[in-house]
Structure formats: structure tokens, C-alpha cells
Enzyme design. Structure first.
Site: not given
Lengths: 353, 107
Positions: A104, A146-148
Site C-alpha cells: 500500500h 501494509d498490503e492492500m
């Protein structure tokens, strides 16, 4: 007469020893791998076309179509710019070609994106095994900030308000609500279609004499030999993984705050810096290698293993330094390349409105 | 006094002898990346030997409340043992190969 009987008895005893010895040899040979195309001892390496599925999520076309749409839909991320396929890109071996992924807002992530290929056959998922099934892992990246970094409620509001998704969910899971369970089961269903089992190695196992080169066959022998490649100690079975966890002695384990991997799930000393053994199916498509992406190519991977690891303070007991010539190393790489299936055609789904 | 000490000593000897004879030893192998038994029942005080029969290293551990232990990793032919000293269900695994699981029911 007595003498004759005695001689005959001696002869019979000797013969039965020969028979027993031969039978014993035959049994031992059948237990071993015979490196001949089509040999029965090789059939253990064949993977089925249809992988195992849970009782409540049998594969069907509607579930696969829904899962595919969800997999490629960037609207499931907070900023609407990342989908599952961002880090699991079919064109890059269902990974992303990066040493470690980018999440992200461009945030560098700590680990390499694991391939989706043949995860359907895994008994445990993720580098640290924190998820058991494909259904368990499917929503993980959306929930990770931290990701999507998905706003989960907002995402479900969007899916429930989309006429296209309403119809697809209803077809795939009739009478069930659009929610976590149906979303994760659909994505898992699509992931179960990402199968590699048509490689030159598979053709050779089935009896095609021309499928693998002499170098690849020699590479397979070295791969299996505990005193040479020792690869099958961990990359075992038809999917070339033991679904196990090993500290490979990577240089990054000496970092100030190293990634402890499996230790976060199983706080045992042995698990510090241990990560899950990945499949080697389609491995030539998923460079760079290791959980930290530190090996740029397969030759570098073999060199690392030949050295017996760099940081050996908590090295897997199943690893040891190897004695391999340059040709032998090259043959092991040739064998691993022969584990790559032709890439199946994949069409991009039109995303529902 | 002396008349009391002798029977008490004999009684204590008898008790400790019976405790020794009651504690049993069990064996569980590790073969083809599986424990050879999916579950066993033992009595409090019994010992279980875990024997590695595979070519690769295995581990044996449990994080169960009834018995917390980690036998480390060891190669083919080696064995390590645990004495189960508390009642309960103990989930045993190999940390290296989490598909390897078994249960010790301590009664």
C-alpha cells in the site's frame, strides 16, 4: 541314497538362499527410484489435474469465475489500485518478479511474493505458515494495512451494491450472503485452477523418452542423491515441497532485526529464521528466489546450498555443504527448469459493475 | 519406636517399588514424515520414546498446557524421551514438518 538326499537338501537350501537373495534385491530395487521414463517408481511424482477441495467449497465454473473477477479487481484495495494479481501476476509466474513486494502506498514489504502456482496442493500456506488453507489466506492481504489496506466494510458495501457481483455471488453460492465466507471461498476456488503438472518432467515420468535431456535426468539424480544435491530432503513429493520450515542460512538472518519467519507461529529455537519450503513447479518463472529474494537466479540458489548457507547459527539440520562440480550444479538447474509447464492461456475477466 | 520404623521403611520401600514398576515406557516412531501412531494413551509418570526412523532430521515438541517440551532435532536412529507427569491431552508435532502430528492422552 542317504548321501543323495543330503546333497539334494544342500542344493535346495542353496537354491532357496539364491531365490531369497534375488527376491530381496528385487524388492529393494522397487523401493528405489529407477531413472527410466515411465518407470512405476516415478509415478509418485504425478500431480492430479484437480486438486483437493474442502467439503463446503467444491470447484465449479461459477465459483471459479467469481474468484477470478475478485482476484483481478483492484477495487478491493483501499486506494483502488491493487488487486491480488498485483503481487501474484500470472505473467510473472503468479508472483511479481521483485525481491520483496511493494504494498500500500508503495510501502516496501519484508518478503517475496510467493507464487500461487500449485498452492492448491499445499497443506499449509504463507512463508511462515500462519494460514492453513487457501480460504484462510485469501482475505489476509486485504486486511493487512501494509498490503492492500482494504476498508473491509466498505469493500463489502461495494460488492453488495454491485449488480454484477450480486448475480455472480448468487450463482456461485446460492442463498448465501456476500461476505467473508463467500469471498474467500471464491478466491480460493480460482486459485485452485492455477496448476502446473504438464512439464517436460511430467511427460518423462509418463514415459516420453524425448521429454528430458540427459543433463536434466542427471540433474534429477543429483537432486535426489543425499550425498550430492540433497535437494529432496526438503523439496520432496510430487509438488517438490515437504510443506515444512527450514532456516537456510541466508545472509539476511544476520540483520540487526532479522525476519524470524515461522518462529512467530511456533516459538521454538529451531524455527528462528525458518521459512516454508516453496514448490519447485514452474520455478524458472518465479525469480528472484528465497523469502527475501536474495538469489537472482537458480544458479545462485544452487551455489548457496553448495556452500551450506552463509549464516549458519541456526541452520536447518537437514542442510549441509555439498560437493558439486560446476557441471553437476548446471545439471541440477537444468532439471529444475524441466519442472516448468507451458503457460496456459489466461483471459482477463471483464469486471462486474 | 524401633518397631514403628521398620514397618514404615518397608511400606515406603514397597510404595517406591510399586511406583517404579507402574511407570511404563512407550515408543512412537517417525517414519515417512509421519508419527507411527496418531494417538496413544499413557498413565501419569509414563515415558514416551520418540524414535526417528527417517533419513532426514525431525523434531518433537508440544506447547500443550499438560506438557510443554521441545526435544530439539535429531537424525535417523536417534531417540529422545519425555515423561508425562500431568493428566491431560498433549498435542505433539514436528516443528520442521507440521503435517506430522499426534496426540498423547495422559490419564
Amino acid at each position: 541314497m542317504k548321501k543323495l538326499n543330503h546333497k539334494r537338501a544342500m542344493l535346495l537350501t542353496a537354491l532357496s538362499f539364491v531365490v531369497l537373495f534375488c527376491t530381496g534385491l528385487k524388492t529393494a530395487k522397487l523401493d528405489e527410484v529407477v531413472y527410466m521414463p515411465g518407470h512405476p517408481s516415478l509415478q509418485q511424482w504425478l500431480l492430479p489435474d484437480v486438486p483437493p477441495q474442502p467439503e463446503d467449497n467444491r470447484l465449479n465454473d461459477d465459483r471459479i469465475a467469481l474468484g477470478k473477477a475478485l482476484f483481478f479487481d483492484p477495487r478491493l484495495s483501499q486506494k483502488g489500485n491493487m488487486s491480488c494479481a498485483t503481487c501474484h501476476n500470472p505473467s510473472l509466474g503468479w508472483s511479481d518478479g521483485l525481491p520483496t513486494s511493494v504494498g500500500h502506498d508503495g510501502k516496501p514489504l519484508g518478503r517475496a511474493s510467493p507464487t500461487v502456482i500449485n498452492t492448491a496442493f499445499n497443506s499449509i500456506q504463507m512463508w511462515d505458515g500462519r494460514k492453513k488453507t487457501l480460504e484462510d489466506q485469501a482475505i489476509g492481504p486485504m486486511e493487512s494495512g501494509d498490503e492492500m489496506a482494504t476498508d473491509i466494510e466498505k469493500m463489502f458495501s461495494f460488492l453488495r451494491s454491485s449488480k454484477g457481483y450480486q448475480a455472480m455471488f448468487e450463482k456461485a453460492y446460492p442463498g448465501e450472503e456476500i461476505g467473508r465466507s463467500t469471498l474467500t471461498r471464491a478466491i480460493a476456488s480460482f486459485e485452485r485452477t492455477v496448476i502446473s503438472n504438464q512439464s517436460p518432467f511430467d511427460r518423462w515420468v509418463k514415459g516420453d523418452k524425448q521429454a528430458m535431456s540427459a543433463a536434466a535426468i542427471n540433474g534429477f539424480k543429483l537432486f535426489m542423491d543425499r550425498d550430492k544435491g540433497n535437494c529432496a530432503a526438503c523439496h520432496s513429493g510430487a509438488n517438490f515441497t515437504d510443506n515444512g520450515f527450514h532456516n537456510l542460512g541466508l545472509a539476511s538472518f544476520a540483520d540487526n532485526e532479522p525476519d524470524l519467519g515461522r518462529f512467530s507461529e511456533r516459538p521454538l529455537r529451531l524455527m528462528k529464521g525458518a521459512f516454508k519450503t516453496p514448490t519447485l513447479r514452474d520455478v524458472s518463472r518465479t525469480a528472484p528466489y528465497f523469502h527475501d529474494g536474495s538469489a537472482p537466479d537458480l544458479a545462485a540458489v544452487v551455489d548457496h546450498y553448495a556452500l551450506g548457507g552463509v549464516v549458519t547459527s541456526n541452520l536447518s539440520p537437514n542442510m549441509k555443504a555439498l560437493t558439486l562440480s560446476a557441471q553437476e550444479k548446471a545439471d541440477i538447474v537444468t532439471f529444475m527448469e524441466a519442472l516448468t509447464s507451458p503457460m496456459p492461456a489466461i483471459s482477463m475477466p471483464e469486471l462486474p459493475q | 519406636m524401633r518397631t514403628l520404623i521398620l514397618p514404615l521403611t518397608l511400606l515406603s520401600l514397597a510404595c517406591s517399588f510399586s511406583a517404579v514398576t507402574m511407570a511404563a515406557e512407550h515408543e512412537v516412531g517417525q517414519k515417512d514424515k509421519q508419527f507411527t501412531k496418531k494417538s496413544i494413551s499413557v498413565k501419569v509418570g509414563d515415558k514416551v520414546n520418540f524414535v526417528n526412523n527417517d533419513e532426514i532430521f525431525h523434531n518433537v515438541f508440544s506447547l500443550s498446557d499438560a506438557k510443554l517440551f521441545d526435544l530439539g532435532s535429531y537424525p535417523k536412529g536417534d531417540s529422545r524421551s519425555v515423561t508425562f507427569d500431568q493428566k491431560g491431552v498433549v498435542e505433539v508435532e514436528c516443528a520442521i514438518h507440521p503435517d506430522m502430528k499426534m496426540t498423547v492422552n495422559v490419564e
